[in-house]
Enzyme design. Structure first.
Site, PDB file in Angstrom:
ATOM      1  N   GLU A 263      -6.628  -7.537  -0.518  1.00 37.98           N
ATOM      2  CA  GLU A 263      -7.015  -7.503   0.898  1.00 37.98           C
ATOM      3  C   GLU A 263      -8.456  -7.045   1.028  1.00 37.98           C
ATOM      4  O   GLU A 263      -8.870  -6.108   0.336  1.00 37.98           O
ATOM      5  CB  GLU A 263      -6.206  -6.451   1.682  1.00 37.98           C
TER       6      GLU A 263
ATOM      7  N   GLU B 154       0.839  -1.205   0.000  1.00 39.39           N
ATOM      8  CA  GLU B 154       0.000   0.000   0.000  1.00 39.39           C
ATOM      9  C   GLU B 154       0.873   1.254   0.000  1.00 39.39           C
ATOM     10  O   GLU B 154       0.820   2.074   0.924  1.00 39.39           O
ATOM     11  CB  GLU B 154      -0.965  -0.001   1.173  1.00 39.39           C
TER      12      GLU B 154
HETATM   13  C1  GAL Z   1      -4.107  -2.378   5.063  1.00 37.39           C
HETATM   14  C2  GAL Z   1      -2.712  -2.919   5.188  1.00 37.39           C
HETATM   15  C3  GAL Z   1      -2.665  -4.192   5.999  1.00 37.39           C
HETATM   16  C4  GAL Z   1      -3.516  -4.058   7.231  1.00 37.39           C
HETATM   17  C5  GAL Z   1      -4.916  -3.695   6.831  1.00 37.39           C
HETATM   18  C6  GAL Z   1      -5.867  -3.577   7.987  1.00 37.39           C
HETATM   19  O1  GAL Z   1      -4.078  -1.003   4.876  1.00 37.39           O
HETATM   20  O2  GAL Z   1      -2.147  -3.160   3.916  1.00 37.39           O
HETATM   21  O3  GAL Z   1      -1.318  -4.450   6.346  1.00 37.39           O
HETATM   22  O4  GAL Z   1      -2.983  -3.073   8.054  1.00 37.39           O
HETATM   23  O5  GAL Z   1      -4.914  -2.464   6.175  1.00 37.39           O
HETATM   24  O6  GAL Z   1      -7.167  -3.230   7.571  1.00 37.39           O
END
Ligand code: GAL
Length: 687
Positions: A324, A166
């Site tokens: 994610e 990110e």
């Molecule tokens: C994203 C990040 C992850 C985790 C996640 C939690 O921004 O890439 O490592 O922190 O959020 O929602």
């Protein structure tokens, strides 16, 4: 700095697809085994297989575990992890391990820490505490990436490289000295001479004229509004600097492993405006996106759909990876609600319906310690006797049944124009109103289209629009001549083009196009506005006209608009100082038409207007469906289509669909398709 570039001999066609070794869709998440003892890692393998996981992102935050002291490398956990996952048949999206520098690095070189506009230093102790432009940080990060490529480039578990993580999430704008120096270099490249910069920035104003690039700073906290073009160029520079960081890491990996695809996880939410992802697209071998729904948002499933469509737009319509999302609650909102039964499955299949070929989560196993211990995971604190675990296993099985949709594309005849520089510029300070939020406008139009069952492709002003019958252009404040001409030619060719207030106002330097608003679209729309008349907080005006459903109200914005011959006023203000004036107009253009919406309509008014536009453009819904039942179609080149029906309501729906095979239940459908409350159905039909 050791700057690598992609070698001339690099053969893009030889890069293997990220999912070359998978049978169907990707399913998995972030895996952080360094947080757990050996016996837990053993158990992981059994449970990963039970859930049907086939891809994991590994080593995202592992730098300090691998190199706890400078130059002392311990690969034990990662060697074991790669081998163990390979033995279990699981592929790895292997990270460069650079997402957070180890404490020794920032202690040794505190100058690599990023800074806010007011000079506040962002220290180590959380994550992402580095200035992407700092040569020392770059040197160390490239070395780390090279080590990963050298060690694991030939490992059979390796599917793709996951660069950093990110990029720009926490520090989209860095005001450190390193950033200032890089900004000056970027400006010298862009403008060639400081005189060109002075013209572009309009520095005759407020004694801002620069004698040398050396005098230029980032837009630091100042006594009054900073120069708007300086702010806009700093946005452009920052997006480019973050991309250049990605490119350097990517090129380092590419030099050592030229056939392994590379990506990084984007964040195409309606809240993330730091990076111009359309300009990043060409550098990603596959687009990967992260998305989290917002607890307080009652229509979070619609926002999810917009994010997914934006990811697909960045991918140019190609399938992409959901890298994610969450099985249930997150930890970073003010109040973190768990997902309701079925919600995670619906969310996942919304992404698949909208072009994702992988569904992944943060993270596999819920952490026991650290700032994310209350963030849900595929395997929760409660263990396997839990609804979340059962939903993980159910999703794995469901994705298995949808293997055949992989590689297919989403069908859309409507386009929604989104542009990051226009977003940046529209929200600059010292504007007619401080209340305008670009994404609110994009989202209002997206929602109205979603409610009508219209699937949109998210495009830029420069995208070839030949395939679209309807082109929606919300608040495109900044547009260059080529973009404006492209949108006009879509109407000439036969599309219905609708442009909304505060569009076409400035050129790429944020200079007003003179002669009346909306300068770039005056001729296309056949309107000319003398003055903006933004409304006060809470103020509303009445708008009347058949096109807005009879009576509507509007807020935020009105303007004093004249119409040219041939332009029809289809809705007028009914009260206030502009009573009787044009609020919505329409004009025949070539074989199409151009509509202008000079105010912000309430929901009912906008729904009515979108109904008119959809009818005029001849778009028919894929399948008639009740409100809250989302219908999206993916299609393959051979004519096979997969109709996704996602029921977000508490009522069962019965849809009049063509006959085919429903993949989740495995049943033949010859007659209506039943979609139970909260359920998803995927109907395969063949041409
Ligand atoms: C994203 C990040 C992850 C985790 C996640 C939690 O921004 O890439 O490592 O922190 O959020 O929602």
């Amino acid at each position: 700095m050791r700057r690598r570039t992609t070698p001339d001999s690099f053969d893009a066609a030889a890069v293997r697809p990220w999912n070359a070794q998978l049978d169907g869709l990707g399913f998995g998440g972030d895996y952080n085994p360094e947080q757990w003892p050996a016996e837990v890692r053993e158990e992981d393998v059994r449970l990963l297989q039970e859930a049907g996981v086939n891809v994991l992102s590994v080593a995202i935050f592992s730098w300090a575990t691998i190199e706890p002291r400078e130059g002392e490398l311990d690969w034990t956990f990662l060697d074991e992890t790669m081998d163990r996952l390979h033995a279990a048949g699981i592929r790895v999206a292997l990270a460069t391990a650079t997402a957070s520098p180890p404490p020794w690095l920032t202690r040794k070189y505190p100058e690599i820490l990023p800074r806010l506009a007011d000079g506040t230093v962002l220290h180590q102790g959380a994550r992402q505490s580095y200035a992407v432009t700092h040569p020392v940080h770059r040197e160390y990060a490239l070395r780390m990436a090279a080590r990963m490529a050298e060690r694991y480039g030939d490992h059979p578990a390796l599917a793709l490289w996951h660069v950093d993580n990110e990029i720009g999430c926490h520090v989209p704008r860095d005001y450190s000295d390193a950033a200032a120096a890089a900004f000056r270099t970027w400006l010298a490249d862009r403008y060639g001479s400081v005189e060109h910069l002075n013209t572009a920035w309009g520095t005759a104003f407020w004694s801002q004229r620069y004698g040398s690039f050396d005098d230029v700073l980032p837009p630091l906290t100042a006594p009054m509004f900073a120069n708007p073009t300086q702010q806009l160029d700093f946005d452009r520079f920052s997006s480019d600097a973050l991309l250049e960081y990605y490119r350097d890491l990517r090129d380092t990996l590419r030099e050592i492993t030229p056939r392994v695809p590379t990506t990084t996880n984007l964040m195409t939410t309606s809240a993330t405006k730091g990076m111009d992802y359309f300009s990043w697209a060409d550098d990603l071998d596959v687009v990967a996106n992260d998305h989290y729904t917002i607890s307080a948002d009652a229509e979070r499933h619609v926002e999810l759909a917009l994010s997914a469509d934006l990811a697909r737009g960045v991918a140019g319509g190609e399938p992409w990876m959901l890298m994610e999302h969450s099985t249930s609650a997150v930890n970073w909102q003010p109040r973190n609600r768990p997902k309701t039964p079925g919600e995670m499955l619906r969310n996942s299949l919304q992404h698949v319906a909208r072009g994702a070929d992988a569904v992944m989560f943060f993270q596999w196993r819920q952490s026991q310690a650290g700032a994310e211990k209350y963030h849900s995971a595929m395997l929760p604190h409660a263990g396997t006797d839990s609804a979340v675990w059962r939903s993980t296993v159910e999703l794995g099985a469901t994705l298995g049944r949808l293997a055949e949709v992989r590689g297919s594309r989403v069908a859309a005849r409507a386009a929604l124009v989104v542009d990051y520089p226009a977003w940046w510029a529209a929200e600059l300070d010292s504007h007619p109103t401080q209340d305008l939020r670009y994404m609110d406008e994009v989202r209002a139009w997206y929602t109205a289209l979603w409610n009508r069952g219209v699937t949109v492709d998210v495009v830029t002003p420069r995208t070839d629009l030949d395939d679209y019958d309807l082109v929606v252009v919300p608040t495109l404040y900044l547009v260059d001549d080529a973009g404006a001409a492209n949108l006009a030619s879509a109407a000439e060719r036969g599309a219905v083009v609708v442009v909304t207030f505060f569009s076409g106002i400035v050129d790429e330097h944020d200079h007003v196009r003179l002669g009346g608003y909306p300068g770039a679209f005056r001729a296309l729309l056949g309107v000319r506005t003398e003055e903006f008349a933004p409304l006060q907080a809470g103020e509303r005006v009445a708008v009347v006209g058949k096109a807005v459903g009879g009576d509507a109200t509007a807020d935020l914005w009105t303007e004093h608009t004249h119409v040219a011959d041939g332009t029809e006023v289809v809705a007028t203000y009914d009260d206030g100082t502009l009573a009787g004036g044009a609020a919505v107009t329409r004009r025949d253009v070539g074989s199409g038409s151009a509509w202008y919406v000079g105010t912000r309509l309430d929901r009912a008014g906008l729904d009515a207007l979108v109904t008119c536009l959809v009818e005029e453009s001849g778009l028919t819904p894929e399948v008639a469906a009740p409100a809250g039942v989302e219908i999206v179609r993916r299609q393959a080149g051979d004519g096979t289509t997969w109709l996704f029906a996602i029921n977000h309501t508490d009522e069962a729906a019965v849809l009049d669909t063509p006959s085919g095979t429903e993949l989740l239940t495995g049943s033949a459908v010859d007659g209506p398709l039943d979609v139970p409350a909260g359920a998803v159905r995927v109907l395969r039909t063949t041409a």
